[in-house]
Scaffold this active site. Structure first.
Site, PDB file in Angstrom:
ATOM      1  N   GLY A   9       0.818  -1.213   0.000  1.00 10.33           N
ATOM      2  CA  GLY A   9       0.000   0.000   0.000  1.00 10.33           C
ATOM      3  C   GLY A   9       0.846   1.255   0.000  1.00 10.33           C
ATOM      4  O   GLY A   9       1.970   1.276  -0.509  1.00 10.33           O
ATOM      5  N   GLY A  12       3.944   0.231   2.396  1.00 13.52           N
ATOM      6  CA  GLY A  12       4.765  -0.904   1.959  1.00 13.52           C
ATOM      7  C   GLY A  12       5.492  -0.617   0.658  1.00 13.52           C
ATOM      8  O   GLY A  12       6.715  -0.841   0.562  1.00 13.52           O
ATOM      9  N   THR A  89      -9.835   1.633  11.748  1.00 11.83           N
ATOM     10  CA  THR A  89     -10.680   1.638  12.946  1.00 11.83           C
ATOM     11  C   THR A  89     -11.703   0.509  12.817  1.00 11.83           C
ATOM     12  O   THR A  89     -12.285   0.294  11.759  1.00 11.83           O
ATOM     13  CB  THR A  89     -11.406   2.991  13.065  1.00 11.83           C
ATOM     14  N   GLU A 156       6.406   3.593  10.913  1.00 12.31           N
ATOM     15  CA  GLU A 156       6.779   4.472   9.802  1.00 12.31           C
ATOM     16  C   GLU A 156       6.245   5.876  10.062  1.00 12.31           C
ATOM     17  O   GLU A 156       5.108   6.029  10.474  1.00 12.31           O
ATOM     18  CB  GLU A 156       6.201   3.900   8.497  1.00 12.31           C
ATOM     19  N   CYS A 271      -4.720   8.187   8.873  1.00 14.41           N
ATOM     20  CA  CYS A 271      -4.127   7.825  10.166  1.00 14.41           C
ATOM     21  C   CYS A 271      -4.447   8.713  11.359  1.00 14.41           C
ATOM     22  O   CYS A 271      -4.623   8.179  12.451  1.00 14.41           O
ATOM     23  CB  CYS A 271      -2.621   7.703  10.004  1.00 14.41           C
ATOM     24  N   LYS A 274      -7.763   7.782  13.052  1.00 21.86           N
ATOM     25  CA  LYS A 274      -7.775   6.382  13.504  1.00 21.86           C
ATOM     26  C   LYS A 274      -6.770   6.163  14.645  1.00 21.86           C
ATOM     27  O   LYS A 274      -7.044   5.447  15.595  1.00 21.86           O
ATOM     28  CB  LYS A 274      -7.498   5.468  12.317  1.00 21.86           C
ATOM     29  N   LYS A 334      -4.714  16.022   1.088  1.00 28.25           N
ATOM     30  CA  LYS A 334      -3.686  17.056   1.032  1.00 28.25           C
ATOM     31  C   LYS A 334      -3.133  17.040  -0.381  1.00 28.25           C
ATOM     32  O   LYS A 334      -3.469  16.139  -1.165  1.00 28.25           O
ATOM     33  CB  LYS A 334      -2.578  16.805   2.069  1.00 28.25           C
ATOM     34  N   ARG A 431      -8.113  26.376   2.653  1.00 29.63           N
ATOM     35  CA  ARG A 431      -6.685  26.078   2.849  1.00 29.63           C
ATOM     36  C   ARG A 431      -5.826  27.324   2.944  1.00 29.63           C
ATOM     37  O   ARG A 431      -4.605  27.217   3.120  1.00 29.63           O
ATOM     38  CB  ARG A 431      -6.177  25.216   1.686  1.00 29.63           C
TER      39      ARG A 431
HETATM   40  P1  NAD Z   1      -3.006   0.391   2.552  1.00 29.82           P
HETATM   41  O1  NAD Z   1      -4.429   0.030   2.766  1.00 29.82           O
HETATM   42  O2  NAD Z   1      -2.643   1.345   1.454  1.00 29.82           O
HETATM   43  O3  NAD Z   1      -2.163  -0.956   2.282  1.00 29.82           O
HETATM   44  C1  NAD Z   1      -2.303  -2.128   3.010  1.00 29.82           C
HETATM   45  C2  NAD Z   1      -2.166  -3.297   2.039  1.00 29.82           C
HETATM   46  O4  NAD Z   1      -2.070  -4.515   2.781  1.00 29.82           O
HETATM   47  C3  NAD Z   1      -3.348  -3.486   1.090  1.00 29.82           C
HETATM   48  O5  NAD Z   1      -2.913  -3.356  -0.264  1.00 29.82           O
HETATM   49  C4  NAD Z   1      -3.856  -4.908   1.394  1.00 29.82           C
HETATM   50  O6  NAD Z   1      -4.308  -5.598   0.238  1.00 29.82           O
HETATM   51  C5  NAD Z   1      -2.609  -5.541   1.968  1.00 29.82           C
HETATM   52  N1  NAD Z   1      -2.850  -6.753   2.753  1.00 29.82           N
HETATM   53  C6  NAD Z   1      -3.909  -7.052   3.550  1.00 29.82           C
HETATM   54  N2  NAD Z   1      -3.762  -8.281   4.073  1.00 29.82           N
HETATM   55  C7  NAD Z   1      -2.589  -8.781   3.607  1.00 29.82           C
HETATM   56  C8  NAD Z   1      -1.885  -9.992   3.812  1.00 29.82           C
HETATM   57  N3  NAD Z   1      -2.369 -10.946   4.598  1.00 29.82           N
HETATM   58  N4  NAD Z   1      -0.706 -10.174   3.184  1.00 29.82           N
HETATM   59  C9  NAD Z   1      -0.216  -9.219   2.393  1.00 29.82           C
HETATM   60  N5  NAD Z   1      -0.828  -8.028   2.174  1.00 29.82           N
HETATM   61  C10 NAD Z   1      -2.002  -7.814   2.778  1.00 29.82           C
HETATM   62  O7  NAD Z   1      -2.465   0.919   3.947  1.00 29.82           O
HETATM   63  P2  NAD Z   1      -1.225   1.916   4.206  1.00 29.82           P
HETATM   64  O8  NAD Z   1      -1.664   3.327   4.052  1.00 29.82           O
HETATM   65  O9  NAD Z   1      -0.051   1.432   3.445  1.00 29.82           O
HETATM   66  O10 NAD Z   1      -1.007   1.677   5.765  1.00 29.82           O
HETATM   67  C11 NAD Z   1      -0.447   0.476   6.254  1.00 29.82           C
HETATM   68  C12 NAD Z   1      -0.081   0.680   7.720  1.00 29.82           C
HETATM   69  O11 NAD Z   1       0.911   1.706   7.829  1.00 29.82           O
HETATM   70  C13 NAD Z   1      -1.248   1.125   8.609  1.00 29.82           C
HETATM   71  O12 NAD Z   1      -1.122   0.526   9.866  1.00 29.82           O
HETATM   72  C14 NAD Z   1      -1.042   2.626   8.729  1.00 29.82           C
HETATM   73  O13 NAD Z   1      -1.572   3.134   9.930  1.00 29.82           O
HETATM   74  C15 NAD Z   1       0.463   2.731   8.727  1.00 29.82           C
HETATM   75  N6  NAD Z   1       0.988   4.010   8.241  1.00 29.82           N
HETATM   76  C16 NAD Z   1       0.449   4.594   7.127  1.00 29.82           C
HETATM   77  C17 NAD Z   1       1.002   5.791   6.638  1.00 29.82           C
HETATM   78  C18 NAD Z   1       0.445   6.453   5.403  1.00 29.82           C
HETATM   79  O14 NAD Z   1       0.910   7.535   5.081  1.00 29.82           O
HETATM   80  N7  NAD Z   1      -0.499   5.872   4.687  1.00 29.82           N
HETATM   81  C19 NAD Z   1       2.111   6.356   7.272  1.00 29.82           C
HETATM   82  C20 NAD Z   1       2.636   5.710   8.401  1.00 29.82           C
HETATM   83  C21 NAD Z   1       2.069   4.543   8.868  1.00 29.82           C
HETATM   84  C1  UGA Z   2       0.755  11.953   8.983  1.00 31.93           C
HETATM   85  C2  UGA Z   2       2.058  12.262   9.736  1.00 31.93           C
HETATM   86  O1  UGA Z   2       2.502  13.561   9.347  1.00 31.93           O
HETATM   87  C3  UGA Z   2       3.132  11.233   9.418  1.00 31.93           C
HETATM   88  O2  UGA Z   2       4.292  11.477  10.202  1.00 31.93           O
HETATM   89  C4  UGA Z   2       2.590   9.836   9.737  1.00 31.93           C
HETATM   90  O3  UGA Z   2       3.548   8.861   9.381  1.00 31.93           O
HETATM   91  C5  UGA Z   2       1.316   9.601   8.945  1.00 31.93           C
HETATM   92  O4  UGA Z   2       0.348  10.629   9.297  1.00 31.93           O
HETATM   93  C6  UGA Z   2       0.660   8.296   9.264  1.00 31.93           C
HETATM   94  O5  UGA Z   2       0.883   7.721  10.296  1.00 31.93           O
HETATM   95  O6  UGA Z   2      -0.129   7.929   8.380  1.00 31.93           O
HETATM   96  P1  UGA Z   2      -0.127  12.318   6.520  1.00 31.93           P
HETATM   97  O7  UGA Z   2      -1.453  12.056   7.132  1.00 31.93           O
HETATM   98  O8  UGA Z   2       0.254  11.548   5.315  1.00 31.93           O
HETATM   99  O9  UGA Z   2       1.035  12.070   7.592  1.00 31.93           O
HETATM  100  O10 UGA Z   2       0.000  13.867   6.122  1.00 31.93           O
HETATM  101  P2  UGA Z   2       0.164  15.205   7.014  1.00 31.93           P
HETATM  102  O11 UGA Z   2       1.091  16.095   6.311  1.00 31.93           O
HETATM  103  O12 UGA Z   2       0.455  14.913   8.416  1.00 31.93           O
HETATM  104  O13 UGA Z   2      -1.285  15.853   6.900  1.00 31.93           O
HETATM  105  C7  UGA Z   2      -2.409  15.271   7.530  1.00 31.93           C
HETATM  106  C8  UGA Z   2      -3.596  16.203   7.405  1.00 31.93           C
HETATM  107  O14 UGA Z   2      -3.409  17.368   8.209  1.00 31.93           O
HETATM  108  C9  UGA Z   2      -3.838  16.712   5.983  1.00 31.93           C
HETATM  109  O15 UGA Z   2      -5.213  16.745   5.722  1.00 31.93           O
HETATM  110  C10 UGA Z   2      -3.259  18.115   6.023  1.00 31.93           C
HETATM  111  O16 UGA Z   2      -3.829  18.967   5.068  1.00 31.93           O
HETATM  112  C11 UGA Z   2      -3.614  18.537   7.431  1.00 31.93           C
HETATM  113  N1  UGA Z   2      -2.755  19.614   7.952  1.00 31.93           N
HETATM  114  C12 UGA Z   2      -1.430  19.411   8.107  1.00 31.93           C
HETATM  115  C13 UGA Z   2      -3.340  20.818   8.322  1.00 31.93           C
HETATM  116  O17 UGA Z   2      -4.557  21.016   8.198  1.00 31.93           O
HETATM  117  N2  UGA Z   2      -2.530  21.804   8.837  1.00 31.93           N
HETATM  118  C14 UGA Z   2      -1.192  21.633   9.001  1.00 31.93           C
HETATM  119  O18 UGA Z   2      -0.517  22.570   9.495  1.00 31.93           O
HETATM  120  C15 UGA Z   2      -0.630  20.403   8.632  1.00 31.93           C
END
Ligand code: NAD
Ligand code: UGA
Length: 457
Positions: A9, A12, A89, A156, A271, A274, A334, A431
């Site tokens: 995703g 990954g 969630t 991450e 995130c 959640k 964003k 914004r």
């Molecule tokens: P995502 O939904 O984009 O990707 C998750 C992927 O896992 C999906 O493609 C799904 O098909 C796959 N999957 C499910 N079950 C599986 C299995 N058994 N084996 C292999 N693959 C499987 O999610 P994401 O945004 O990449 O987030 C993943 C995690 O990282 C979450 O816990 C999230 O909170 C965390 N995280 C996300 C961000 C972000 O910016 N999106 C940043 C930091 C941390």
């Molecule tokens: C956020 C964190 O910044 C990452 O460090 C973390 O890894 C990630 O969540 C996660 O765990 O998924 P992300 O959600 O991708 O990253 O993007 P941000 O830049 O944090 O923005 C989040 C939201 O807050 C957006 O809607 C953005 O527009 C808003 N935002 C951000 C504001 O409204 N004001 C600001 O000053 C900053």
């Protein structure tokens, strides 16, 4: 060394691409049962839009970076297995609406236990409640016949839109491990991978629970700053103060700092909400209701900000938008991402449709089908229209609402764009990215989050 990642995703794919690009000596296999996603990772049209990502993928793909749907084969072959699956969630059962749904994490643990043989390091990269590593260890130990496992936590911190820069030069890498010699050895192996490009003093090692909790707390603190400035944006509108000036003034205090003080229509993304709800649930579970209520208010303030913005539009348009057309510029949560999870645009569009408006949406990266699905689910509503340019959205509209800060919106020639529009033209800048003074001089009534409200016409 061979590593594999379960989950291709938003996290990954980019994180593994960076590891593969920086460590040509390591074979990196990213696996996911979602065949469409894997096909996209193997194509010229990646499933994740992220500036610079394609270049990084191209550096390593086919050399030491591979994408496949064969989860079991990847687990068998790997020395180190990253778990990068979603932790949304929970929507059902105990903790519904707050707790993290760990079903995907648990399933990966059961699959690893069933198919892995020999020594494996399991790296928990998904964001999880504290002590999830313990649950993973228990599942692995109870269900595996021939495997020996060390579980590490390595959350991450990348943000979407800047993922490549964040991965290239992270503020820190966090690795939590067990205090046993085997646990420390496993942590050292992961430190060595990151040390290929990250200075060692930026790689922090802690115990497992500190690492897991730090991830939730980092997101909670970031989101808290946004809710704090958004709460002040309402006070600015009521008093004539300007929220950008207030943010600048307080951000100059080195103890406060200037980042994450941009008032907005509300934070989105998969995130923040959640993870805070997850933190809240943990606090309740450990019988800390005051702590839970404190953090829950960050989410409540964000909900209020989103609905406040939609109400504000309706109020300014003489308390009715029935039959009026509203252009929505930007739908992603964003700029520089195609991700729409929890974007404020969903609730704003729904509220406006509910009030009877025709809502015309344009986003440069989000496909029309995604927007329709997010706003309407399986329902249909002819009042939701999706167009393929900002100018098409602004054509003959009553009002414009900017909900994502895409750079292209800052440079629209509004004088030309608004030719032939119904007058008066209202612009609602969720914004604070448009040239407000210039637009006012052109005769448009400009309302922006946390800015002084223009005098009545
Ligand atoms: P995502 O939904 O984009 O990707 C998750 C992927 O896992 C999906 O493609 C799904 O098909 C796959 N999957 C499910 N079950 C599986 C299995 N058994 N084996 C292999 N693959 C499987 O999610 P994401 O945004 O990449 O987030 C993943 C995690 O990282 C979450 O816990 C999230 O909170 C965390 N995280 C996300 C961000 C972000 O910016 N999106 C940043 C930091 C941390
Ligand atoms: C956020 C964190 O910044 C990452 O460090 C973390 O890894 C990630 O969540 C996660 O765990 O998924 P992300 O959600 O991708 O990253 O993007 P941000 O830049 O944090 O923005 C989040 C939201 O807050 C957006 O809607 C953005 O527009 C808003 N935002 C951000 C504001 O409204 N004001 C600001 O000053 C900053």
């Amino acid at each position: 060394m061979k590593i594999c990642c379960l989950g291709a995703g938003y996290v990954g794919g980019p994180t593994m691409a960076m590891i593969a690009a920086k460590c040509p000596q390591i074979e990196v296999l990213v696996v996911d049962p979602n065949a469409k996603r894997i096909a996209a990772w193997n194509s010229e049209e990646l499933p994740v839009y992220e500036p610079g990502l394609f270049e990084v993928v191209k550096t390593a793909r086919g050399r030491n970076l591979f994408f496949s749907t064969d989860v079991e084969a990847a687990i068998k072959a790997a020395d180190m297995i990253f778990v990068c699956v979603g932790t949304p969630t929970k929507t059902y059962g105990v903790g519904a609406g707050q707790a993290a749904d760990l079903k995907y994490v648990e399933l990966t643990a059961r699959t690893i236990a069933r198919v892995a043989e020999g020594h494996k390091i399991i790296v928990e990269k998904s964001t999880v409640p504290v002590r999830t590593a313990h649950a993973i260890q228990t599942i692995l130990r109870a269900n595996s016949r021939n495997g020996q496992f060390q579980v590490l936590s390595n959350p991450e911190f990348l943000a979407e839109g800047t993922a490549i820069a964040d991965l290239q030069s992270p503020d820190r890498i966090l690795i939590g491990g067990e205090p046993t010699p085997e646990g420390q050895q496993a942590a050292a192996a992961l430190v060595d991978i990151y040390a290929n490009w990250v200075p060692r003093d930026r790689i922090l090692t802690t115990n497992l629970w500190s690492s897991e909790l730090s991830k939730l707390v980092a997101n909670a603190f970031l989101a808290q700053r946004i809710s704090s400035i958004n709460s002040i944006s309402a006070l600015c509108e009521a008093t004539g103060a300007d929220v950008d000036e207030v943010a600048h003034a307080i951000g100059r205090d080195s103890r406060i700092g200037p980042k994450f003080l941009k008032a907005s229509v509300g934070f989105g993304g998969s995130c923040f909400q959640k993870d805070i709800l997850n933190l809240t649930y943990l606090c309740k579970y450990f019988n800390l209701p005051e702590v839970a209520a404190y953090w829950e208010s960050v989410v409540r303030m964000n909900d209020w900000q989103k609905s406040r913005f939609a109400k504000y539009i309706v109020n300014q348009l003489f308390n009715t938008v029935t039959g009026k057309q509203i252009a929505v510029l930007g739908f992603a949560f964003k700029k520089d991402t195609n991700d729409t999870r929890e974007t404020a645009a969903i609730s704003v569009c729904r509220d406006l449709l509910e009030e009877g408006a025709t809502v015309v949406v344009y986003d440069p990266r989000v496909p029309a089908e995604q927007i329709r699905q997010d706003v309407l689910g399986d329902k249909t509503n002819p009042n939701l229209k999706i167009v393929n340019s900002a100018l098409a959205a602004c054509d003959n509209t009553h009002a414009i609402a900017v909900l994502t800060e895409w750079d292209e919106f800052k440079n629209i020639d509004f004088a030309a764009a608004l030719e032939g529009m119904h007058k008066p033209a209202f612009i609602f800048d969720g914004r604070n990215v448009l040239p407000h003074k210039k637009l006012s001089d052109l005769g448009y009534r400009v309302y922006a989050v946390g800015k002084p409200v223009p005098p009545a016409a």
